[in-house]
Scaffold this motif. Structure first.
Motif, PDB file in Angstrom:
ATOM      1  N   ALA A  34      35.931  54.180  32.870  1.00 15.55           N
ATOM      2  CA  ALA A  34      36.757  52.837  32.657  1.00 15.55           C
ATOM      3  C   ALA A  34      37.549  53.012  31.651  1.00 15.55           C
ATOM      4  CB  ALA A  34      35.706  51.875  32.645  1.00 15.55           C
ATOM      5  N   LEU A  35      38.758  52.274  31.318  1.00 15.82           N
ATOM      6  CA  LEU A  35      39.528  52.099  30.220  1.00 15.82           C
ATOM      7  C   LEU A  35      38.914  51.541  28.968  1.00 15.82           C
ATOM      8  CD1 LEU A  35      42.444  52.756  29.355  1.00 15.82           C
ATOM      9  CD2 LEU A  35      43.141  50.196  29.762  1.00 15.82           C
ATOM     10  N   PRO A  36      38.726  51.993  27.972  1.00 10.52           N
ATOM     11  CA  PRO A  36      38.172  51.551  26.835  1.00 10.52           C
ATOM     12  C   PRO A  36      39.202  50.407  26.087  1.00 10.52           C
ATOM     13  CG  PRO A  36      38.392  53.880  26.408  1.00 10.52           C
ATOM     14  CD  PRO A  36      38.923  53.644  27.789  1.00 10.52           C
ATOM     15  N   LEU A  37      38.565  49.101  25.773  1.00 13.10           N
ATOM     16  CA  LEU A  37      39.690  48.175  25.294  1.00 13.10           C
ATOM     17  C   LEU A  37      39.187  48.132  23.952  1.00 13.10           C
ATOM     18  CD1 LEU A  37      40.210  46.036  28.246  1.00 13.10           C
ATOM     19  CD2 LEU A  37      41.609  47.960  27.403  1.00 13.10           C
ATOM     20  N   VAL A  38      40.103  47.982  22.997  1.00 10.67           N
ATOM     21  CA  VAL A  38      39.919  47.283  21.619  1.00 10.67           C
ATOM     22  C   VAL A  38      40.689  45.885  21.434  1.00 10.67           C
ATOM     23  CG1 VAL A  38      40.103  47.689  19.264  1.00 10.67           C
ATOM     24  CG2 VAL A  38      39.490  49.679  20.794  1.00 10.67           C
ATOM     25  N   LEU A  39      40.188  44.892  21.597  1.00 10.97           N
ATOM     26  CA  LEU A  39      40.730  43.571  21.569  1.00 10.97           C
ATOM     27  C   LEU A  39      40.197  42.485  20.574  1.00 10.97           C
ATOM     28  CD1 LEU A  39      40.444  43.253  25.486  1.00 10.97           C
ATOM     29  CD2 LEU A  39      42.552  44.007  24.039  1.00 10.97           C
ATOM     30  N   PHE A  40      40.819  41.334  20.628  1.00  9.89           N
ATOM     31  CA  PHE A  40      40.412  40.154  19.608  1.00  9.89           C
ATOM     32  C   PHE A  40      39.215  39.548  20.249  1.00  9.89           C
ATOM     33  CE2 PHE A  40      44.947  40.452  18.243  1.00  9.89           C
ATOM     34  CZ  PHE A  40      44.723  40.694  16.948  1.00  9.89           C
ATOM     35  N   SER A  41      38.599  38.798  19.638  1.00 12.12           N
ATOM     36  CA  SER A  41      37.553  37.937  19.945  1.00 12.12           C
ATOM     37  C   SER A  41      37.867  37.319  21.164  1.00 12.12           C
ATOM     38  CB  SER A  41      36.927  37.184  18.750  1.00 12.12           C
ATOM     39  OG  SER A  41      36.716  37.820  17.676  1.00 12.12           O
ATOM     40  N   PRO A  42      36.764  36.786  21.764  1.00 11.34           N
ATOM     41  CA  PRO A  42      36.688  35.965  22.936  1.00 11.34           C
ATOM     42  C   PRO A  42      37.467  34.574  22.602  1.00 11.34           C
ATOM     43  CG  PRO A  42      34.590  36.731  22.783  1.00 11.34           C
ATOM     44  CD  PRO A  42      35.355  37.076  21.811  1.00 11.34           C
ATOM     45  N   GLY A  43      38.294  34.225  23.441  1.00 12.50           N
ATOM     46  CA  GLY A  43      39.197  32.925  23.408  1.00 12.50           C
ATOM     47  C   GLY A  43      40.522  33.126  22.834  1.00 12.50           C
ATOM     48  N   CYS A  44      41.062  34.403  22.618  1.00 16.48           N
ATOM     49  CA  CYS A  44      42.294  34.842  22.254  1.00 16.48           C
ATOM     50  C   CYS A  44      43.080  35.080  23.411  1.00 16.48           C
ATOM     51  CB  CYS A  44      42.319  36.223  21.277  1.00 16.48           C
ATOM     52  SG  CYS A  44      43.812  37.007  21.018  1.00 16.48           S
ATOM     53  N   ASP A  45      44.281  34.511  23.405  1.00 16.57           N
ATOM     54  CA  ASP A  45      45.239  34.660  24.614  1.00 16.57           C
ATOM     55  C   ASP A  45      45.473  35.892  25.101  1.00 16.57           C
ATOM     56  OD1 ASP A  45      45.062  31.769  24.791  1.00 16.57           O
ATOM     57  OD2 ASP A  45      47.129  31.428  23.791  1.00 16.57           O
ATOM     58  N   TRP A  46      45.663  36.751  23.888  1.00 18.02           N
ATOM     59  CA  TRP A  46      46.086  38.312  24.386  1.00 18.02           C
ATOM     60  C   TRP A  46      44.919  38.984  25.097  1.00 18.02           C
ATOM     61  CZ3 TRP A  46      50.111  41.041  20.999  1.00 18.02           C
ATOM     62  CH2 TRP A  46      51.072  40.051  20.593  1.00 18.02           C
ATOM     63  N   ARG A  47      43.632  38.716  24.517  1.00 21.25           N
ATOM     64  CA  ARG A  47      42.677  39.111  25.206  1.00 21.25           C
ATOM     65  C   ARG A  47      42.660  38.981  26.788  1.00 21.25           C
ATOM     66  NH1 ARG A  47      36.453  39.858  23.083  1.00 21.25           N
ATOM     67  NH2 ARG A  47      35.040  40.030  25.097  1.00 21.25           N
ATOM     68  N   ARG A  48      42.743  37.742  26.891  1.00 19.46           N
ATOM     69  CA  ARG A  48      42.700  37.107  28.314  1.00 19.46           C
ATOM     70  C   ARG A  48      43.984  37.565  29.160  1.00 19.46           C
ATOM     71  NH1 ARG A  48      45.939  33.597  30.622  1.00 19.46           N
ATOM     72  NH2 ARG A  48      46.445  32.877  28.440  1.00 19.46           N
ATOM     73  N   ILE A  49      45.180  37.765  28.675  1.00 16.50           N
ATOM     74  CA  ILE A  49      46.330  38.461  29.480  1.00 16.50           C
ATOM     75  C   ILE A  49      45.947  39.767  29.729  1.00 16.50           C
ATOM     76  CG2 ILE A  49      48.721  38.951  28.992  1.00 16.50           C
ATOM     77  CD1 ILE A  49      49.020  36.146  27.504  1.00 16.50           C
ATOM     78  N   ALA A  50      45.425  40.634  28.677  1.00 20.53           N
ATOM     79  CA  ALA A  50      45.313  41.892  28.898  1.00 20.53           C
ATOM     80  C   ALA A  50      44.353  42.260  30.064  1.00 20.53           C
ATOM     81  CB  ALA A  50      44.887  42.424  27.653  1.00 20.53           C
ATOM     82  N   THR A  51      42.933  41.737  30.041  1.00 19.84           N
ATOM     83  CA  THR A  51      42.161  41.925  31.035  1.00 19.84           C
ATOM     84  C   THR A  51      42.551  41.479  32.272  1.00 19.84           C
ATOM     85  OG1 THR A  51      41.039  39.917  30.136  1.00 19.84           O
ATOM     86  CG2 THR A  51      40.191  41.797  29.212  1.00 19.84           C
ATOM     87  N   GLU A  52      43.331  40.227  32.169  1.00 18.47           N
ATOM     88  CA  GLU A  52      43.560  39.903  33.816  1.00 18.47           C
ATOM     89  C   GLU A  52      44.670  40.749  34.441  1.00 18.47           C
ATOM     90  OE1 GLU A  52      45.027  35.809  33.056  1.00 18.47           O
ATOM     91  OE2 GLU A  52      43.075  34.890  32.862  1.00 18.47           O
ATOM     92  N   ALA A  53      45.569  41.187  33.504  1.00 21.77           N
ATOM     93  CA  ALA A  53      46.552  42.049  33.990  1.00 21.77           C
ATOM     94  C   ALA A  53      45.964  43.402  34.569  1.00 21.77           C
ATOM     95  CB  ALA A  53      47.530  42.409  32.865  1.00 21.77           C
ATOM     96  N   LEU A  54      44.755  43.883  33.830  1.00 25.29           N
ATOM     97  CA  LEU A  54      43.984  45.201  34.213  1.00 25.29           C
ATOM     98  C   LEU A  54      43.395  44.633  35.729  1.00 25.29           C
ATOM     99  CD1 LEU A  54      42.491  46.504  31.141  1.00 25.29           C
ATOM    100  CD2 LEU A  54      44.555  47.701  32.442  1.00 25.29           C
ATOM    101  N   ASP A  55      42.682  43.473  35.846  1.00 27.38           N
ATOM    102  CA  ASP A  55      42.164  43.025  36.875  1.00 27.38           C
ATOM    103  C   ASP A  55      42.957  42.950  37.969  1.00 27.38           C
ATOM    104  OD1 ASP A  55      39.821  42.846  35.595  1.00 27.38           O
ATOM    105  OD2 ASP A  55      39.613  40.883  35.213  1.00 27.38           O
ATOM    106  N   ARG A  56      44.026  42.404  37.795  1.00 29.84           N
ATOM    107  CA  ARG A  56      45.098  42.413  38.991  1.00 29.84           C
ATOM    108  C   ARG A  56      45.642  43.755  39.496  1.00 29.84           C
ATOM    109  NH1 ARG A  56      47.129  37.957  36.032  1.00 29.84           N
ATOM    110  NH2 ARG A  56      48.688  39.521  35.026  1.00 29.84           N
TER     111      ARG A  56
END
Length: 291
Positions: free
Chosen positions: A178-200
């Motif tokens: 699985a792709l290991p991710l280094v991201l900002f804390s929960p609630g950050c828009d960039w974190r949400r955008i990145a994970t949603e793009a990978l899920d899609r």
């Protein structure tokens, strides 16, 4: 006809330095801001003011004529400011900006303001983009630079940038993991955008590290702990773009916008104007926060 003093100041600086680049440095503005000011000045007077020959930059005859008036107008403007006490503006301004907003631009705009108003106290808050937006909307900031999606949000547009996938220069994804991710804390828009793009895209991922600040995030990326998202224009040392190499989905670009509260005191309104001058933006579209 009302001539803008900022535009006249740019004309004088170009005449004295012989270069758009040197004039920008002299005035603590971006080169694009200088170019835009001259373009608008030429449109207002209806005359070409500068010959932009590749070998040499020179004022036209009309430019030389206006230059004399510009120097006189600016001298009178400075004298009036002294007499009316505008140069002695005091007070406090609460200003906020995202951590990943270009540090050079931030230093430039604050130096531009400080040079004009040395007696104004600046309270500067730097943090995650969503935090800055919440601080502004809660009335704890007078002026803020916020990052938004390309959705026609209110505020003065300062610039646009892309989001890209990044990793350390020696990072290698192991086959089948699985792709290991280094991201900002929960609630950050960039974190949400990145994970949603990978899920899609159907790409499995795992959270390797979560950081509340850019410094910690960049250190983890450079150390090879995982993949993250960064502004296209702000990839730091020891970090490389890896989206195409790893077959990752494209990410949407974003905007930086300037917002100013309804109850902003005069020094804050002056800072907002200084920021617009630095970025060559005169299209004022204020987003009002709570009083």
């Amino acid at each position: 006809m009302i001539l803008d003093t900022a535009q006249l100041r740019s004309l004088v600086a170009i005449a004295e330095t012989g270069s758009f680049t040197r004039a920008a440095g002299h005035l603590n503005l971006t080169q694009s801001a200088i170019s835009l000011q001259i373009k608008r000045l030429e449109e207002q007077v209806g005359r070409k003011l500068i010959d932009r020959d590749p070998r040499k930059l020179a004022l036209t005859q009309d430019g030389e004529l206006l230059l004399g008036y510009a120097r006189r107008i600016l001298a009178l403007h400075k004298e009036a400011e002294g007499l009316l006490g505008q140069a002695e503006m005091t007070g406090q301004v609460r200003f906020g900006a995202p951590e990943y907003f270009d540090a050079a631009d931030l230093s430039m705009l604050l130096a531009h303001f400080r040079r004009q108003h040395p007696n104004v106290q600046l309270e500067i808050n730097i943090g995650l983009g969503p935090d800055m937006r919440r601080e502004f909307e809660a009335g704890r900031l007078d002026v803020a630079v916020v990052n938004t999606e390309l959705s026609g949000a209110s505020g003065t547009l300062l610039g646009r940038d892309g989001r890209v996938w990044v990793a350390g220069v020696e990072f290698q994804r192991q086959p089948g993991e699985a792709l290991p991710l280094v991201l900002f804390s929960p609630g950050c828009d960039w974190r949400r955008i990145a994970t949603e793009a990978l899920d899609r895209a159907g790409i499995a991922w795992t959270l390797a590290l979560s950081s509340s600040g850019v410094t910690g995030l960049n250190a983890a990326i450079a150390a090879g702990l995982g993949v993250s998202v960064a502004p296209a224009s702000g990839i730091g040392p020891g970090i490389r773009e890896v989206g195409r190499e790893l077959g990752l989905p494209e990410l949407p670009p974003f905007e930086y916008r300037l917002v100013e509260s309804r109850g902003a005191p005069p020094p804050a309104r002056r800072l907002a104007q200084a920021i617009r001058e630095v970025f060559g933006r005169e299209d004022v579209d204020i987003r009002f926060g709570d009083d």
